[in-house]
Design an enzyme around this catalytic site. Structure first.
Site, PDB file in Angstrom:
ATOM      1  N   ASP A  11       0.876  -1.155   0.000  1.00  0.00           N
ATOM      2  CA  ASP A  11       0.000   0.000   0.000  1.00  0.00           C
ATOM      3  C   ASP A  11       0.928   1.223   0.000  1.00  0.00           C
ATOM      4  O   ASP A  11       2.084   1.122   0.418  1.00  0.00           O
ATOM      5  CB  ASP A  11      -0.871  -0.041   1.262  1.00  0.00           C
ATOM      6  CG  ASP A  11      -1.686   1.214   1.443  1.00  0.00           C
ATOM      7  OD1 ASP A  11      -2.389   1.606   0.492  1.00  0.00           O
ATOM      8  OD2 ASP A  11      -1.612   1.815   2.534  1.00  0.00           O
ATOM      9  N   ASP A  13       0.070   4.956   1.048  1.00  0.00           N
ATOM     10  CA  ASP A  13      -0.085   5.902   2.163  1.00  0.00           C
ATOM     11  C   ASP A  13      -0.206   5.169   3.496  1.00  0.00           C
ATOM     12  O   ASP A  13      -1.077   4.325   3.675  1.00  0.00           O
ATOM     13  CB  ASP A  13      -1.301   6.789   1.928  1.00  0.00           C
ATOM     14  CG  ASP A  13      -1.201   7.546   0.614  1.00  0.00           C
ATOM     15  OD1 ASP A  13      -0.120   8.084   0.330  1.00  0.00           O
ATOM     16  OD2 ASP A  13      -2.200   7.577  -0.135  1.00  0.00           O
TER      17      ASP A  13
END
Length: 171
Positions: A11, A13
């Site tokens: 991922d 953020d």
């Protein structure tokens, strides 16, 4: 080399970089602790890497795709090139097929990296990452941050206190 995974997906953020809500400014990109080290280590072992990220700020009209692409380019300046970037630009209410927790972007990343889902890991910081990985047949590792809900941590099949510990689980 067969004991190494085919790929590790991240991922963006809250996992690779600090979570700045709806960030469209490459100058605001700050690496999470250990990010450079773990990405380098994976690549040194021949493990392919990719990023899978929801960017609803585009669908919400808060960011342009060009701003998101500029932030992603800054991530690559700091961490090197990733084999794939899967970006969902849609608003959560759009009902798109790609937004995590849907497995679509994870499966697309595996396909682009020529990685078998059962030999791929996905490291993220929220339950949508875990659910997308599980639905795609990929092993999830949750690295909680202060925004990760306690019950999400409890439900995750694998957790690690930080990126270094997560990567130690896969190598």
């Amino acid at each position: 080399m067969d004991h190494y995974p085919d790929a590790v997906l991240f991922d963006r953020d809250g996992t690779l970089i600090s979570d700045v809500p709806y960030n469209g400014d490459p100058g605001e990109v700050r690496l999470m602790p250990g990010a450079r080290e773990v990405v380098r280590l994976l690549r040194a072992h021949g493990v392919r890497t990719g990023v899978v990220t929801n960017q609803s700020g585009i669908g919400r009209g808060l960011l342009t795709r060009a701003q998101v692409d500029a932030v992603n380019a800054r991530v690559e300046v700091l961490l090197g090139r990733f084999g794939t970037w899967q970006v969902c630009p849609h608003h959560p209410d759009d009902g798109c097929p790609c937004r995590k927790p849907s497995p679509t972007m994870v499966l697309n990343a595996c396909e682009e990296l020529n990685a078998r889902p059962e030999r791929t890991y996905f490291i993220g910081d929220i339950e949508a990452d875990v659910k997308a990985a599980l639905a795609a047949g990929v092993t999830p590792i949750l690295v909680p941050t202060p925004v990760t809900l306690p019950d999400e941590v409890d439900r995750a099949p694998h957790t690690a206190p930080d990126l270094r510990a997560a990567v130690a689980m896969v190598l």
